[in-house]
Scaffold this active site. Structure first.
Site, short mmCIF file in Angstrom:
data_model
loop_
_atom_site.label_atom_id
_atom_site.label_comp_id
_atom_site.label_asym_id
_atom_site.label_seq_id
_atom_site.Cartn_x
_atom_site.Cartn_y
_atom_site.Cartn_z
N HIS A 189 90.28 -11.79 111.79
CA HIS A 189 91.11 -12.46 110.73
C HIS A 189 90.04 -13.40 110.05
CE1 HIS A 189 94.84 -14.92 109.88
NE2 HIS A 189 94.00 -16.05 109.78
N CYS A 190 90.46 -13.34 108.70
CA CYS A 190 89.46 -13.98 107.74
C CYS A 190 90.17 -15.23 106.96
CB CYS A 190 89.30 -13.05 106.54
SG CYS A 190 87.97 -13.90 105.43
N PRO A 191 90.13 -16.52 107.38
CA PRO A 191 90.57 -17.67 106.87
C PRO A 191 90.43 -17.65 105.38
CG PRO A 191 88.93 -18.46 107.97
CD PRO A 191 88.95 -16.97 108.15
N GLY A 194 92.96 -15.75 103.61
CA GLY A 194 94.28 -16.08 104.14
C GLY A 194 95.04 -14.79 104.87
#
Length: 469
Positions: A189-191, A194
Site C-alpha cells: 500500500h503506497c500512501p 493514495g
C-alpha cells in the site's frame, strides 16, 4: 318484502391520496455497487475513480511534482532554451506529462480487489471447512487450520483464509489493512499514490517511479547548469538573486532524488525476479528457509519476467463497481389500504383493493358462465364468492364507478341449475339451515326468495361500508 335493489354506487377507490399515510412507497432508484462497497475506499465520478481514504500524502505528491516542474518551466527553461537548446523544455514537458499520467492511472484505478463472498457462499465455505476438519465426527476436537495447499510449478503454496472477506485468498494475494480489501498479487500500500499497488496497477506504478526518477534527475541537472552559466556572467551570488526559484528546485530535487532512485532500483530487481514487495519482505522464496525453496512464479529469464510484468494483458476488474445492484430479496411496498405486499411491483401495489372480499377468479377478457348463488360486479372488478373470505386481488385496478347489478336469480330462475356442493364452495354457518348435513352427495341446496333478498341486501351494505373506508 323490500323491493330488490337494482343499482348501488360506491365511491371511487383511488391509488393516489393526498395523505402521506396512505400514499404508496415510491420505487427506489437502483443503486450502484460502489455506493455499498464494503472496503475503506473513496469513489468519484460515478465509481470511475477508486482511491484509498487516506489521500493526504497523495495530494502532497501532486503539489511537489507540479510546483517543482512549474518553477522549472517558468524560471529555468527560458534561459536554457536561449542559451543551450529549445529541446530541453520539450523533453521536460514530455517527462512531466508522462509522470502525471502514470501517477493518476495508478491512483485512480482498481488495484485488483477481490470481491467478498456472499452470505450463501460464506455459509457453504464454512460447511466445507467443518466437514474437512471433521467437526461432525463426535470427537469434540476441531482442528484450527484455515489454510489450503496447492502445487505451483512443483512448489507447495499455502492459501490462507481471510476472515474479513470470507474467502481463501488466491496465490500472491493479501489483505490490505488500510483499504480493508483482499488484493490480487498484492505488492504494497503506497500512501504517495493514495492507493494499493497490485496486479492491475503495478506496471503503471513502476513506470511512474521510473519516469519520476528521470524527471527529477533532469530538473536537478539543468537547474545546476542554469546556476553555473549565470554565475559565469554575473557571479554566484548574483545568479542566486536573479533566479531564487532555482535554489528551491535544487533543494527539493536533491533530497528526493535519492529515495526515488532507490525505489526505482528496488522495483527493477523485483520485476526481474518476478517477485512482489510483500514476498520479498517476508522472504517467501528465500533460500534461508530451505534448500529446496524457490520462486515458482519466475520464468527463469530476466527479460521474460520483465515482459510478463510490464507487457502482459491487463486483467479486468472483478468488483464491477459501476454495476447496478440486483436485489434478490423481495422489497416491501405499502399498499393504499395499509396492507404491505412483498415482491410486488409498483403497479401491483397500487391496485390492491380496499376490501379483502374481492377476489380475482378470471381475467376481464375471459367471460365466466354465471353460477347461481354468486353475485358479480360488472367488469373490470373481480367476482365475489358468497361465504368465502379471500385475499386482496393482484390483477386489474378498480374502475372509476362500478355499478352493482342485481343478478341474484329468483327461485323460478334456479330451476334446472345445480349449485356448488359444500365441498367445492364451503358456506358460512349462517347460509345453511340448522341440521343440514354436510356430506359428499350431490344434493341441491335451493334458497328461497326471502333468503336470497336478505343475502343480497347484506352483501350490498357490506360493500358500501367498505368502500366508504
Amino acid at each position: 318484502m323490500p323491493p330488490p335493489m337494482k343499482q348501488c354506487e360506491y365511491s371511487q377507490i383511488t391509488t393516489q391520496s393526498s395523505s402521506p399515510m396512505e400514499s404508496p412507497k415510491k420505487k427506489k432508484i437502483p443503486r450502484k455497487k460502489w455506493e455499498v462497497f464494503p472496503g475503506r475506499n473513496k469513489f468519484h465520478c460515478d465509481g470511475r475513480i477508486m482511491m484509498a481514504r487516506q489521500t493526504g500524502v497523495f495530494y502532497l505528491t501532486l503539489v511537489l511534482i507540479v510546483v517543482t516542474s512549474g518553477l522549472f518551466f517558468a524560471f529555468d527553461c527560458p534561459f536554457l532554451a536561449v542559451t543551450i537548446t529549445p529541446v530541453i523544455p520539450a523533453i521536460a514537458g514530455i517527462l512531466f506529462f508522462f509522470v502525471m499520467g502514470t501517477l493518476l492511472r495508478t491512483s485512480f484505478s482498481d488495484p485488483g480487489v477481490l470481491p467478498r463472498a456472499t452470505q450463501d457462499e460464506a455459509a457453504d465455505l464454512e460447511r466445507q471447512i467443518d466437514i474437512a476438519n471433521g467437526s461432525g465426527s463426535g470427537g469434540g476436537y476441531r482442528p484450527p487450520p484455515r489454510t489450503k495447499e496447492v502445487i505451483i510449478n512443483g512448489q507447495t503454496v499455502k492459501l490462507k483464509y481471510c476472515f474479513t472477506c470470507k474467502i481463501f485468498r488466491p496465490p500472491r494475494a493479501s489483505h490490505c489493512s488500510l483499504c480493508d480489501n483482499c488484493v490480487e498479487r498484492f505488492d504494497h500500500h503506497c500512501p504517495w499514490v493514495g492507493n494499493c499497488v497490485g496486479k492491475r496497477n503495478y506496471r503503471f506504478f513502476y513506470m511512474f517511479i521510473l519516469s519520476l526518477s528521470f524527471l527529477t534527475v533532469f530538473i536537478f541537472a539543468f537547474v545546476i547548469t542554469h546556476v553555473i552559466l549565470r554565475s559565469q556572467k554575473t557571479g554566484f551570488l548574483n545568479a542566486l538573486k536573479d533566479s531564487p526559484a532555482s535554489v528551491l528546485e535544487a533543494v527539493v530535487c536533491f533530497f528526493s532524488v535519492w529515495s526515488i532512485l532507490g525505489l526505482s532500483g528496488f522495483h527493477t530487481y523485483l520485476i526481474s525476479s518476478n517477485q512482489t514487495t510483500n514476498e520479498d519482505i517476508k522472504g517467501s522464496w528465500s533460500n534461508k528457509r530451505s534448500k529446496d525453496n524457490y520462486n515458482p512464479y519466475s520464468y527463469g529469464n530476466i527479460f521474460t519476467n520483465c515482459c510478463a510484468a510490464l507487457c502482459g494483458p491487463l486483467p479486468p476488474s472483478l468488483i464491477d463497481r459501476r454495476g447496478v445492484i440486483q436485489s434478490d430479496t423481495p422489497q416491501s411496498v405499502a399498499a393504499p389500504n395499509g396492507i404491505t405486499t412483498y415482491g410486488a411491483t409498483q403497479s401491483q401495489s397500487n391496485m390492491a383493493a380496499a376490501t379483502p372480499l374481492l377476489q380475482s377468479e378470471s381475467s376481464p377478457t375471459n367471460e365466466e358462465p354465471h353460477l347461481p348463488g354468486k353475485m358479480t360486479i360488472s367488469s373490470p372488478c373481480a367476482t365475489l364468492t358468497l361465504g368465502q373470505p379471500t385475499p386482496p386481488p393482484s390483477t386489474a385496478n378498480l374502475a372509476t364507478e362500478t355499478i352493482l347489478t342485481d343478478t341474484m336469480p329468483l327461485k323460478e330462475a334456479c330451476e334446472g341449475h345445480h349449485f356448488l356442493t359444500p365441498e367445492e364452495a364451503p358456506s358460512p354457518p349462517g347460509m345453511l339451515t340448522p341440521g343440514t348435513p354436510l356430506n359428499h352427495s350431490h344434493t341441491m341446496h335451493v334458497l328461497n326468495a326471502v333468503t336470497q333478498d336478505s343475502m343480497h341486501e347484506d352483501s350490498v351494505r357490506g360493500l358500501v361500508k367498505l368502500s366508504s373506508v
